[in-house]
Structure formats: structure tokens, C-alpha cells
Design a protein around this motif. Structure first.
Motif: not given
Length: 508
Positions: A180, A184, A316, A351, A420, A425-426
Motif C-alpha cells: 500500500g 500513499t 479501504g 491508515s 498501519d 489498513a482497512c
């Protein structure tokens, strides 16, 4: 990790250009057989294929898919490859683009929880086209070491193993550059990781050697890309995973006839796939090439980390939806429709990758359907107003509702580092403050389907609910029976014929 070879030259194993990782992956791709694959993985792969087909059936005739089909059918000549929901046949690459766009069209297709990509929208379109190219070659004059290419039936088992090859290759390509983290920095990660996935799957189905498979993957990787700014407006976000399907298929079709692609594409430090897409990530090491072949034949992403969606929006934000749903259940009076106007503020912790991806403040009203499905504030407001986030919530006539936008404007998102961690993350933390100063909150580390995953029974239920809106009951049942019995299907063309006929429009 730094190791010494027999020459005493110090080598960093995370970016060793002579590690042989690309070759190892390609050898695994061509030698994998049914007996190497656990039964649970085979079963899950069939259900992921079924889920992808369901998404394609409902996605073929939403407005933005019809726009894409109109444009491509307007200039593309007839070909030999089927298109979901349409009578027309197109060239392999054009068919892959449309089928990928349809599977991704409604944000209901699968997603990987650590190395974000939508596997079905990348792998299946490439395989549908590759199967028909193999069965219906346009020319027979091209030769390889085995002689002239001739028509060849593709069995369901061949198709199934090729799909698993793709499902396993994509996430490993992403994990080698921290998954992921690419999001970012504003890359659309799926069209990047998806290129080697579709090349691997197509190469396996077409029967390429390990050396030619390496060429195919190299050709696919040099085409990789995708800007995440596509999420805000317009329609092109729906097609970007389809670009990966096309790129991998193109690589395999070229390599099939001896066209040489980039070798060691994962290992190359100068201009290599991992070194280029990981530039500027601030990570140490910058990438880890070993992840590309890590756990092959032992760790299976197909039945562990490829998640099946129950909400029609970016994966997400599923934790956010379910956290809000928990608040609605715990405080029914507070969240009754007539009391939503009394909400003073909503804060949503996400996240790092998801905050960068979906935590943006809406820059226009109304959002496009794409933007609405990619915006955490809008998604949360939709759950509060409608009690669900499904396809119908993103019809054009529902994108400018005052009751939704009142809540959107009260929502602020922020980066919450607790999410994180791998596989978190979701998740989301939602805090709601009312005008009378009452504050309620809910934290959800993982949405449904992480531990344990969505069951195969639930996937079949989802398939039926989606498919019945697009096709008749008999056709729906035939598709399901063929997919769930793929290993016993002699000729996969019978399945392709079933979905390649007009479907009903699902969303106005």
C-alpha cells in the motif's frame, strides 16, 4: 540482509541483481500442477472467479461501462474474443480492456488487503481473451520450436491453474515494494502490480516456456502505471486495472512468438520494475526482491489475503462502514433518520495509505460516482443515511442529496497510525459528536472477511444476488455450475459463451 558470496563480495539480498528471483517465479509458473495446489486454494479460486464474473455481469451496463463500450465498438474491428454482456466480439486486447473495466465498474470486485489490487479485474479478462486466442487463432503461419500454432481447446482445469498463477503473482509483486505504500505516493497500485499478474496468468494458459514467460512479464512491467488522481472525477479509474489485463496479455502474445522482453525485470537496479516504482518511498531497504518468490507453493494469497467485497466502494473504507453500522445498532435513536441533523461532527481515523487515498475533502458537489465511491466522508455519510453502501447509492439521481452532503461537510478524516499494521489498513476509528455534547465512538481493526475470510457460501450468495439482476435464472445457474465445477469442464468456451450475451442494465 547482507550476505557474502564465495568471492567475498558483499551482496545486499534485498536488491541482488543476480538473485534469480524472476526466473524462479517463471519456473514455478510453468511447472505448477493441480497436485501442488491445496484443495482449499482450488475451491477458493473458483469462488473468486465466480465473484469476478458476477461483478462483470452487473458492471457491463452501468452508464460509464456503456460509454467505454460505445467508444471502443465505434472504432475497433470485429475479432474473436467475447465481451461480457454484449453480442459483439473484439480483438484480444480490446476485449480485455472492456471486460476488465466491467469487472471493476461498480467497486464490488475483490481486493488484496496488503498489496492493494483487484485480482479478478486483472487476471480474468486476460484469461478470457487468451483462451479464445488459443482456441481460435487468426493465423497459423507463426511457429515456435514445437511447430505451427493451431487451435487448441482450453480445459477448465487449465483455466483454473492459470488464474491461481495470476492471483499469486500480483500480490508478491506488490509486497516487494511494501504494498500500500505505492498508494500513499499517488500511484494506482493495482494497475502496477497487476501487469506481472496478468502476464503470468496469460503465459501459463498459452503454454509458454519459463524463458518466454520471463519475456512476457518484462513486456508487461514496462507498460505498468496508473495515476490515483483518476479517482476524483470522470470514468477512467474504472479502466485502469483493465490496462494491466491488456498489458500482461500483450506481453504473453508477443513472447509466444519469440519476441524477447526485459529479463530480470524484478532484479534490475537501473530501470527495473521494483527499483523504479519504489523510488522516493523513504523505506529501508527501498524494496525487497525476495518477496517476489517468497513462499511459492507454501503461502497462498488466493485463500488468505484476497478479500471479497460486501460494500460497493473502495475496500479501504469497509472498516469505516462497519464501525458506523455498529454505532447505528448500539444507538438506534441517536442515528434515526430524523436525528441525523443533530450530529455536530464526525471524525474518522484511517491508515496512512487509505487516508491518502480516500481521506480527501470533496472539492465539488456533487461528486462523480467514481469520486463518491472513493471518498471516505461521502461513504460514511451514505451509510448513516441509507444504512448500506451498495450500487444503488451511487446512481446519478442520488449523488446530490442534502441529507448526505450535510454529513459530508461535518466529517473530518485523519491518519491514525494504529491502522498501519499489516492487514489493519482497512480498519477505522469513528467518533461522532452530537449537538448536546454526547460523544460516541467505535474502533474496528479489521472489517468483515479478514479473520475469518468471507465464506464460500457467502460468495455464492453474493453472486446470486448480483447476477439475478443482470441475467435470467437459468443462465445464472449454468454459469455458477460451470465455474464451481471448472476442473471437470473439457472446454472453457461454453462458459465464455454464457456471459457473452446481452445483460440487463442494473444502474440508471
Amino acid at each position: 540482509m547482507v550476505a557474502k558470496h564465495s568471492t567475498d563480495v558483499v551482496v545486499d539480498e534485498t536488491n541482488d541483481e543476480n538473485s534469480g528471483v524472476t526466473a524462479a517465479l517463471c519456473n514455478w509458473i510453468v511447472t505448477l500442477n493441480k497436485d501442488d495446489i491445496p484443495h482449499a486454494v482450488l475451491e477458493r479460486a473458483k469462488h473468486l472467479i465466480l465473484d469476478g464474473i458476477a461483478c462483470g455481469l452487473v458492471g457491463a451496463h452501468v452508464p460509464w461501462s456503456e460509454k467505454a463500450a460505445d467508444a471502443i465498438l465505434d472504432y475497433e474491428p470485429d475479432g474473436q474474443c467475447s465481451v461480457i454482456g454484449y453480442d459483439e466480439k473484439l480483438s484480444p486486447l480490446a476485449a480485455a480492456v472492456l471486460n476488465g473495466a466491467f469487472i471493476q465498474a461498480t467497486e464490488l470486485d475483490d481486493y488484496h488487503s496488503v498489496a492493494p489490487l483487484h485480482s479478478a479485474s486483472v487476471v480474468l479478462p486476460a484469461l478470457f481473451a487468451a483462451a479464445q486466442v488459443k482456441a481460435n487463432p487468426r493465423k497459423s503461419r507463426f511457429q515456435n520450436s514445437n511447430g505451427v500454432y493451431a487451435a487448441a481447446t482450453v480445459s477448465g482445469l487449465d483455466f483454473l491453474i492459470a488464474a491461481i498463477v495470476g492471483f499469486e503473482t500480483g500480490p508478491r509483486s506488490g509486497l516487494a515494494m511494501y504494498g500500500g505504500q505505492l498508494l500513499t505516493r499517488g500511484w494506482h497500485s493495482g494497475p502496477v502490480f497487476g501487469c506481472p499478474a496478468s502476464a503470468a496468468a496469460s503465459s501459463r494458459l498459452l503454454g509458454l516456456s519459463a524463458d518466454d514467460t520471463e519475456s512476457a512479464i518484462g513486456i508487461a512491467c514496462t507498460q505498468a502505471g496508473g495515476l490515483m488522481a483518476a479517482q476524483y472525477e470522470g470514468m477512467i479509474k474504472r479502466v485502469q486495472h483493465a490496462f494491466a489485463a491488456r498489458n500482461g496479455l500483450f506481453g504473453a502474445l508477443l513472447a509466444r512468438n519469440g519476441y524477447v522482453g526485459i529479463k530480470k525485470v524484478f532484479e534490475r537496479r537501473y530501470g527495473g520494475f521494483l527499483s523504479m516504482f519504489s523510488q522516493g518511498n523513504g523505506m529501508t531497504p527501498q524494496y525487497d526482491v525476495r518477496e517476489v518468490a517468497a513462499g511459492l507453493g507454501e503461502t497462498w494469497h488466493t485463500n488468505t489475503n484476497i478479500r471479497v467485497k460486501l460494500h460497493a466502494c473502495v475496500g479501504g473504507c469497509h472498516g469505516q462502514i462497519e464501525a458506523i453500522a455498529a454505532l447505528q445498532k448500539a444507538h438506534p435513536e441517536r442515528f434515526a433518520a430524523e436525528n441525523l441533523a443533530r450530529i455536530k461532527s464526525i471524525t474518522v481515523g484511517l491508515s496512512g495509505p487509505i487516508f491518502a487515498h480516500d481521506g480527501w475533502e470533496p472539492h465539488e458537489r456533487p461528486l462523480s460516482a467514481t469520486g463518491a465511491q472513493m471518498n471516505a466522508a461521502y461513504i460514511g455519510a451514505t451509510q448513516l443515511v441509507d444504512g448500506q453502501v451498495l450500487i444503488a447509492e451511487f446512481a446519478n439521481d442520488r449523488l446530490n442529496r442534502d441529507e448526505v452532503w450535510d454529513l459530508v461537510y461535518k466529517t473530518k478524516c485523519y491518519h491514525d497510525k494504529q491502522f498501519d499494521k499489516p492487514n489493519h489498513a482497512c480498519g477505522a476509528r469513528v467518533v461522532v459528536e452530537f449537538e448536546d455534547s454526547l460523544v460516541v465512538e467505535e474502533t474496528l481493526q479489521m472489517p468483515r472477511g479478514f479473520s475469518p475470510p468471507i465464506t464460500d457460501d457467502e460468495i455464492r450468495d453474493k453472486y446470486r444476488k448480483l447476477a439475478v439482476s443482470a441475467v435470467d435464472q437459468e443462465r445464472m445457474n449454468k454459469i455458477e455450475a460451470l465455474v464451481l465445477g471448472l476442473e471437470n469442464v473439457d472446454d472453457v468456451s461454453v462458459l465464455l459463451q454464457l456471459f457473452a450475451a446481452p445483460t440487463r442494465r442494473v444502474l440508471g
